[in-house]
Design an enzyme around this catalytic site. Sequence first.
Site, PDB file in Angstrom:
ATOM      1  N   TYR A 126       0.831  -1.210   0.000  1.00 20.79           N
ATOM      2  CA  TYR A 126       0.000   0.000   0.000  1.00 20.79           C
ATOM      3  C   TYR A 126       0.873   1.271   0.000  1.00 20.79           C
ATOM      4  O   TYR A 126       1.884   1.339   0.719  1.00 20.79           O
ATOM      5  CB  TYR A 126      -0.921  -0.042   1.225  1.00 20.79           C
ATOM      6  CG  TYR A 126      -1.604   1.255   1.485  1.00 20.79           C
ATOM      7  CD1 TYR A 126      -2.505   1.787   0.555  1.00 20.79           C
ATOM      8  CD2 TYR A 126      -1.344   1.993   2.639  1.00 20.79           C
ATOM      9  CE1 TYR A 126      -3.125   3.011   0.775  1.00 20.79           C
ATOM     10  CE2 TYR A 126      -1.962   3.206   2.869  1.00 20.79           C
ATOM     11  CZ  TYR A 126      -2.844   3.712   1.934  1.00 20.79           C
ATOM     12  OH  TYR A 126      -3.441   4.911   2.155  1.00 20.79           O
ATOM     13  N   LYS A 167     -11.519  -0.993   5.677  1.00 16.23           N
ATOM     14  CA  LYS A 167     -11.959  -1.728   4.484  1.00 16.23           C
ATOM     15  C   LYS A 167     -12.962  -2.820   4.887  1.00 16.23           C
ATOM     16  O   LYS A 167     -13.950  -2.511   5.509  1.00 16.23           O
ATOM     17  CB  LYS A 167     -10.726  -2.268   3.750  1.00 16.23           C
ATOM     18  CG  LYS A 167      -9.622  -1.199   3.540  1.00 16.23           C
ATOM     19  CD  LYS A 167     -10.133  -0.072   2.676  1.00 16.23           C
ATOM     20  CE  LYS A 167      -9.141   1.024   2.332  1.00 16.23           C
ATOM     21  NZ  LYS A 167      -8.101   1.421   3.231  1.00 16.23           N
TER      22      LYS A 167
HETATM   23  C1  LIG Z   1      -3.815  -2.579   1.932  1.00 19.85           C
HETATM   24  C2  LIG Z   1      -3.924  -1.345   2.769  1.00 19.85           C
HETATM   25  N1  LIG Z   1      -3.259  -1.283   3.928  1.00 19.85           N
HETATM   26  C3  LIG Z   1      -3.321  -0.185   4.722  1.00 19.85           C
HETATM   27  C4  LIG Z   1      -4.054   0.921   4.358  1.00 19.85           C
HETATM   28  C5  LIG Z   1      -4.101   2.127   5.263  1.00 19.85           C
HETATM   29  O1  LIG Z   1      -5.298   2.121   5.973  1.00 19.85           O
HETATM   30  P1  LIG Z   1      -6.041   3.435   6.524  1.00 19.85           P
HETATM   31  O2  LIG Z   1      -6.439   4.257   5.350  1.00 19.85           O
HETATM   32  O3  LIG Z   1      -7.183   2.890   7.311  1.00 19.85           O
HETATM   33  O4  LIG Z   1      -5.040   4.163   7.388  1.00 19.85           O
HETATM   34  C6  LIG Z   1      -4.790   0.896   3.166  1.00 19.85           C
HETATM   35  C7  LIG Z   1      -5.593   2.069   2.771  1.00 19.85           C
HETATM   36  O5  LIG Z   1      -6.066   2.182   1.662  1.00 19.85           O
HETATM   37  C8  LIG Z   1      -4.719  -0.271   2.354  1.00 19.85           C
HETATM   38  O6  LIG Z   1      -5.380  -0.349   1.173  1.00 19.85           O
END
Ligand SMILES: Cc1ncc(COP(=O)(O)O)c(C=O)c1O
Length: 399
Positions: free
Chosen positions: A119, A216
């Site tokens: 990510y 998510k």
């Molecule tokens: C695979 C993945 N990990 C971590 C994150 C980060 O999460 P957050 O936006 O809840 O901080 C995201 C956000 O899109 C993600 O898609």
Amino acid sequence: MKSERDRTAGPAGFETMAIHGPSEERPYPYRAVSPPIVHSSTFRFEDIDAMRTEMDDAREGIFYSRRNNPTSLDAEQRLAMLEGCDNGALFACGMAAITTTVLSRVEAGDHVAVFKDIYGGAVNFFTNVLPRYGVAVTWVDTNDYAGLESALQPNTKAIYFESPTNPMLKIVDLERMGEIGRRHGAALIFDNTLATPYLQRPLDWGIDGVVYSATKYLCGHSDLIMGAATGAAEWMDGVHNTRYVFGGVIDPHSAWLFSRSLATLAVRMERHCDNAERLAEFLVSHPQVERVQFPALAEPEQRALAERQMRRYGAMIGFEVKGGGDRADRVVSRLRHVCLGPSLGGIESLIVEPRYATHRRMTREQREALGIGEGMLRLSVGMESVDDLIADFTQALEG
Ligand SMILES: Cc1ncc(COP(=O)(O)O)c(C=O)c1O
């Protein structure tokens, strides 16, 4: 008649645990079936001894809600049950879960190895933040296991990766990674956001710590920002102690919403996966579509790996339309039910062009090196009537 209930019976099925959580062993006050929301920042004690006992219990002691809160503890234990581990932690967002977990394992002078397909926010952390605190980072091509082993050093404390990756949906061999980590004495930290514990239980394959953007699928309704981490008790002690310092906790009402969402995770994931399999089949045979990334349609080795370590293929699809970026823009602008938006894992279908969102800071060449062409679209398949989704893509692709 007196109860003959055996509260110590063995583990139940996924859906049963998701619905009842820890309440079968620890019934809620007032005989409530729903976890109580305890909106209290701090807690009072009968005497000093009682207070000291509670404050000495970092795992479950309840004295101040930045450390532990009854509603959050209940939600964290519910998640841990689903993951098959001792303990969980909830965070203000996925990035708080990732940064806190990594920082609980490393100090200045250490080294971490990271697979390239992760990510974007985590890329930013490992590129621009961690090195400023004296932790060296080596990037390794995803699934280059020999490259990973040669990147590992005596001071490598952690290996960070995710699977399926986003948006290319590459599958990483969790068992092999677990074996590499053990042999080199490096902890494995794994982002399981796209699969959730319903589709994949990383700790069963030798992973040490799991992190989530709970924003998510875990929360699943595109209405909360939240993160989570899970692992064995000693692992989680480090995570909890670091969270206590950095403070990225959630409020009790959000914790309750998390538990409520978790209760329907299995049925939601089944529906997401049903819809995704139908849509992937539709897209792969459509003449306007160049190629489709979906684990069920991947090369045999990747597909077999997905089938070995996942319950189903997940509900994210990457696909490239013929005609490049302009054509992709047009398809997106014609969609009626599918929302244009950058997140994923919600009940509604969400689509985005990685070049404008997740990978916008990269050059076209850098994206292409990752396999992300200008006409690429990332689709998070929602729970709508699948025939409506197929009809929506038909008119968008053919218009
Ligand atoms: C695979 C993945 N990990 C971590 C994150 C980060 O999460 P957050 O936006 O809840 O901080 C995201 C956000 O899109 C993600 O898609």
